[in-house]
Design an enzyme around this catalytic site. Structure first.
Site, PDB file in Angstrom:
ATOM      1  N   GLN A  49       0.837  -1.206   0.000  1.00 44.67           N
ATOM      2  CA  GLN A  49       0.000   0.000   0.000  1.00 44.67           C
ATOM      3  C   GLN A  49       0.875   1.260   0.000  1.00 44.67           C
ATOM      4  O   GLN A  49       1.960   1.265   0.592  1.00 44.67           O
ATOM      5  CB  GLN A  49      -0.929   0.051   1.228  1.00 44.67           C
ATOM      6  CG  GLN A  49      -2.226  -0.717   1.093  1.00 44.67           C
ATOM      7  CD  GLN A  49      -2.084  -2.165   1.468  1.00 44.67           C
ATOM      8  OE1 GLN A  49      -1.207  -2.526   2.259  1.00 44.67           O
ATOM      9  NE2 GLN A  49      -2.937  -3.023   0.924  1.00 44.67           N
ATOM     10  N   ASN A  66      -3.772   1.137  -3.349  1.00 46.97           N
ATOM     11  CA  ASN A  66      -3.279  -0.216  -3.565  1.00 46.97           C
ATOM     12  C   ASN A  66      -2.228  -0.221  -4.667  1.00 46.97           C
ATOM     13  O   ASN A  66      -2.011   0.785  -5.350  1.00 46.97           O
ATOM     14  CB  ASN A  66      -4.433  -1.145  -3.949  1.00 46.97           C
ATOM     15  CG  ASN A  66      -5.443  -1.309  -2.833  1.00 46.97           C
ATOM     16  OD1 ASN A  66      -5.069  -1.481  -1.670  1.00 46.97           O
ATOM     17  ND2 ASN A  66      -6.724  -1.257  -3.172  1.00 46.97           N
ATOM     18  N   CYS A  75      -6.894   0.307   5.958  1.00 40.51           N
ATOM     19  CA  CYS A  75      -5.788  -0.646   6.069  1.00 40.51           C
ATOM     20  C   CYS A  75      -5.320  -0.632   7.515  1.00 40.51           C
ATOM     21  O   CYS A  75      -4.710   0.343   7.969  1.00 40.51           O
ATOM     22  CB  CYS A  75      -4.645  -0.286   5.121  1.00 40.51           C
ATOM     23  SG  CYS A  75      -3.248  -1.440   5.247  1.00 40.51           S
ATOM     24  N   GLY A  76      -5.627  -1.689   8.236  1.00 39.79           N
ATOM     25  CA  GLY A  76      -5.312  -1.738   9.656  1.00 39.79           C
ATOM     26  C   GLY A  76      -3.824  -1.735   9.934  1.00 39.79           C
ATOM     27  O   GLY A  76      -3.350  -1.069  10.864  1.00 39.79           O
ATOM     28  N   ASN A 155     -14.236  -1.089   5.055  1.00 41.20           N
ATOM     29  CA  ASN A 155     -14.023  -1.657   3.730  1.00 41.20           C
ATOM     30  C   ASN A 155     -14.679  -3.040   3.701  1.00 41.20           C
ATOM     31  O   ASN A 155     -14.949  -3.638   4.735  1.00 41.20           O
ATOM     32  CB  ASN A 155     -12.529  -1.708   3.371  1.00 41.20           C
ATOM     33  CG  ASN A 155     -11.714  -2.533   4.349  1.00 41.20           C
ATOM     34  OD1 ASN A 155     -12.179  -2.918   5.411  1.00 41.20           O
ATOM     35  ND2 ASN A 155     -10.475  -2.804   3.997  1.00 41.20           N
ATOM     36  N   ASN A 187     -12.454  -7.955  -0.185  1.00 45.17           N
ATOM     37  CA  ASN A 187     -11.316  -8.611   0.454  1.00 45.17           C
ATOM     38  C   ASN A 187     -11.788  -9.972   0.957  1.00 45.17           C
ATOM     39  O   ASN A 187     -12.793 -10.051   1.670  1.00 45.17           O
ATOM     40  CB  ASN A 187     -10.800  -7.768   1.619  1.00 45.17           C
ATOM     41  CG  ASN A 187     -10.376  -6.378   1.178  1.00 45.17           C
ATOM     42  OD1 ASN A 187      -9.381  -6.208   0.494  1.00 45.17           O
ATOM     43  ND2 ASN A 187     -11.155  -5.370   1.551  1.00 45.17           N
ATOM     44  N   GLU A 204      -6.420  -9.593  -0.759  1.00 43.20           N
ATOM     45  CA  GLU A 204      -6.846  -8.199  -0.736  1.00 43.20           C
ATOM     46  C   GLU A 204      -7.171  -7.722  -2.145  1.00 43.20           C
ATOM     47  O   GLU A 204      -6.386  -7.934  -3.074  1.00 43.20           O
ATOM     48  CB  GLU A 204      -5.758  -7.306  -0.132  1.00 43.20           C
ATOM     49  CG  GLU A 204      -5.545  -7.497   1.360  1.00 43.20           C
ATOM     50  CD  GLU A 204      -4.676  -6.405   1.944  1.00 43.20           C
ATOM     51  OE1 GLU A 204      -4.995  -5.218   1.723  1.00 43.20           O
ATOM     52  OE2 GLU A 204      -3.679  -6.735   2.611  1.00 43.20           O
ATOM     53  N   CYS A 213      -3.260  -8.747   7.012  1.00 38.03           N
ATOM     54  CA  CYS A 213      -4.273  -7.726   6.719  1.00 38.03           C
ATOM     55  C   CYS A 213      -4.964  -7.359   8.030  1.00 38.03           C
ATOM     56  O   CYS A 213      -5.690  -8.178   8.603  1.00 38.03           O
ATOM     57  CB  CYS A 213      -5.285  -8.248   5.700  1.00 38.03           C
ATOM     58  SG  CYS A 213      -6.619  -7.085   5.320  1.00 38.03           S
ATOM     59  N   GLY A 214      -4.733  -6.135   8.501  1.00 34.39           N
ATOM     60  CA  GLY A 214      -5.296  -5.708   9.778  1.00 34.39           C
ATOM     61  C   GLY A 214      -6.805  -5.609   9.762  1.00 34.39           C
ATOM     62  O   GLY A 214      -7.488  -6.055  10.695  1.00 34.39           O
ATOM     63  N   SER A 215      -7.360  -5.016   8.695  1.00 31.39           N
ATOM     64  CA  SER A 215      -8.820  -4.915   8.621  1.00 31.39           C
ATOM     65  C   SER A 215      -9.444  -6.296   8.455  1.00 31.39           C
ATOM     66  O   SER A 215     -10.538  -6.567   8.962  1.00 31.39           O
ATOM     67  CB  SER A 215      -9.246  -3.978   7.486  1.00 31.39           C
ATOM     68  OG  SER A 215      -8.828  -4.466   6.227  1.00 31.39           O
TER      69      SER A 215
END
Length: 269
Positions: A49, A66, A75-76, A155, A187, A204, A213-215
């Site tokens: 990212q 992206n 984006c976590g 998201n 995602n 993603e 991926c945090g989210s």
């Protein structure tokens, strides 16, 4: 004429990002193309990212791109990275980061432990197709998606509680980007649960399979709670590390590390 842009490269559990302060983008840039150029691992800096941020005194605005130049709503891992960068620059331990219309409350516990309150998630949004539609679509490709649930973390995420091999994850991740199901892509999270821990792989949108991926961790944790598969607190495990997760008053809170990789100057024509 060559433009020079100061940057910082960081990663959260292997999910890497290049961060630029908006004040350093003095010249007019096509930001989508700039993101693609910077993200290229052969001719650019290389990242999952590209992040632009701006200080608004009481909060920091974050814009996410992206690798394909598309914009992202959350984006976590990049949020934790940006929070740590702000802490290193200012000494602030309580930091508010705004992405679009979502406010993320960040707390620096120590340099290797950053908490992010991502707020409440939603399981009822207009973009979410029915499980029957998802199953029918997957059946065309001889893929059995036993337990699926859509969740909006700011998201869009689809969580699949089924074990799939990596080659099948790639097929499913690509296939489920079909416009007839998810107009703006989705995602895709592949979650395996054992001993109240979630082992997670994520496809993603606009990126592909990522190291973390945090989210996706937030969405999968919330989905696991809703299905009764796990309880709070829990841990989400990725290839390069884990995130501590908990639910408080309906809010999802993620805690994990963020690592500085490099600082430098990017040259572009």
């Amino acid at each position: 004429m060559i433009s020079k842009i100061n940057f910082v490269k960081m990663h959260g559990l292997g999910n890497d990002c290049v961060i630029v302060n908006k004040r350093d983008l003095l010249n007019a840039h096509n930001l989508s193309q700039l993101a693609k150029n910077i993200a290229d691992r052969h001719t650019g800096i290389g990242c999952d990212q590209f992040i632009i941020y701006e200080n608004h005194n009481n909060f920091y605005e974050m814009i996410i791109y992206n690798i394909d130049g598309s914009s992202a709503k959350l984006c976590g891992n990049a949020t934790r990275c940006l929070a740590k960068l702000i802490y290193l620059d200012t000494g602030k331990k309580d930091i508010t980061i705004v992405v679009g219309n979502k406010e993320l409350l960040c707390r620096i516990e120590d340099e290797n432990k950053i908490s992010v309150n991502v707020g409440a998630v939603s399981f009822n949004e207009t973009w979410m197709p029915s499980r029957d539609k998802i199953w029918a679509f997957a059946a065309r490709y001889m893929i059995d998606l036993k337990e699926t649930i859509c969740v909006d973390v700011g998201n869009p995420h689809l969580v699949i509680f089924s074990k799939l091999e990596s080659q099948d994850q790639k097929i499913v991740g690509e296939t489920l980007q079909a416009k007839e199901l998810f107009a703006n892509g989705v995602n895709v999270n592949f979650a395996e649960i054992k001993d109240n821990k979630i082992n997670l792989s994520v496809w993603e949108r606009g990126v592909g399979l990522t190291g973390a991926c945090g989210s996706g961790a937030c969405g999968s944790f919330a989905a696991g709670l809703k299905r009764g598969f796990i309880h709070s607190p829990s841990t989400v495990v990725f290839k390069h590390g884990s995130l501590n997760m908990k639910e408080e008053n309906g809010n999802i809170i993620m805690q994990g590390s963020a690592t500085l990789i490099a600082e430098g100057v990017y040259c572009c024509e």
